[in-house]
Design a protein around this motif. Structure first.
Motif: not given
Length: 222
Positions: A81-90
């Motif tokens: 993994y070069f990144t693990i974070h969170q995003r919103s689908r909406k």
């Protein structure tokens, strides 16, 4: 409102442009506190805190980084993994407003006055990142071979962040013996021209960090 950048910076655009073009602390790089109109920042932060997020991973099958994929998924053992974070689908309406304001010709002209980067438009998609506990982003450059980026703008939407929570962003241009380490601070913008040596990364967020606190909005211009 036509230009979202704080008026105080627009009044000193010539000085900011000169600092951006200088070699210190890094060439074609600038950190600008209190960058946006304060009302926009407050609205964007409130919208970020209300949104729902899912895990976003950038990963590859091999340690050498070939065959990299990025998608909504939970991390597993069999991946690099070069990144693990969170995003919103909406879309987050308050962040969409920022994107629309930075798409305007008046704002593009103002950014060119601040940087002399010669940009003509905002490239989609822009990215709102939620750095939840455990998140990180490995060393990368934002230099995309198939897209000639002229400017990257990253705005912190993080309030009340303590250094012990981790998550500092480090900028260290290749072949230079100096760098910049930034702890998240609300309404601080980083602007830089990406190239093959514009290395930067985000240190891992501590498990003790408060949730729904560290957010970054990043926009790309060509």
């Amino acid at each position: 409102m036509t230009i979202p950048i704080a008026e105080t910076h627009l009044r000193r655009r010539a000085r900011l442009r000169s600092e951006f073009l200088s070699d210190h602390p890094l060439p074609r790089f600038h950190v600008i506190p209190s960058f946006l109109d304060q009302r926009l920042v407050e609205d964007a932060l409130a919208g970020c805190k209300r949104a729902k997020y899912e895990t976003w991973c950038g990963y590859g099958e091999d340690a050498d980084g070939t065959g990299v994929r990025s998608e909504f998924r939970e991390p597993e053992q069999d991946g690099f993994y070069f990144t693990i974070h969170q995003r919103s689908r909406k879309p987050i309406p308050e962040v969409t407003r920022l994107r629309n304001l930075f798409s305007r010709s008046e704002t593009i002209a103002a950014l060119n006055d601040l940087t002399d980067a010669g940009i003509s438009r905002l490239l989609e998609p822009d990215v709102l990142t939620y750095w939840n506990p455990g998140s990180f982003l490995e060393r990368h450059t934002d230099d995309t071979p198939d897209t000639t980026l002229r400017l990257v703008m990253s705005v912190s939407l993080t309030d009340e962040w303590a250094p012990q929570f981790g998550g500092a962003t480090i900028y260290a241009w290749r072949d230079l013996d100096r760098g910049v380490r930034l702890n998240p601070r609300l309404n601080t913008a980083v602007l830089f021209v990406p190239f093959a040596g514009s290395d930067h990364w985000v240190a891992q967020i501590s498990a003790a960090a408060p949730p729904l606190t560290r957010f970054t909005w990043t926009a790309f211009f060509v």
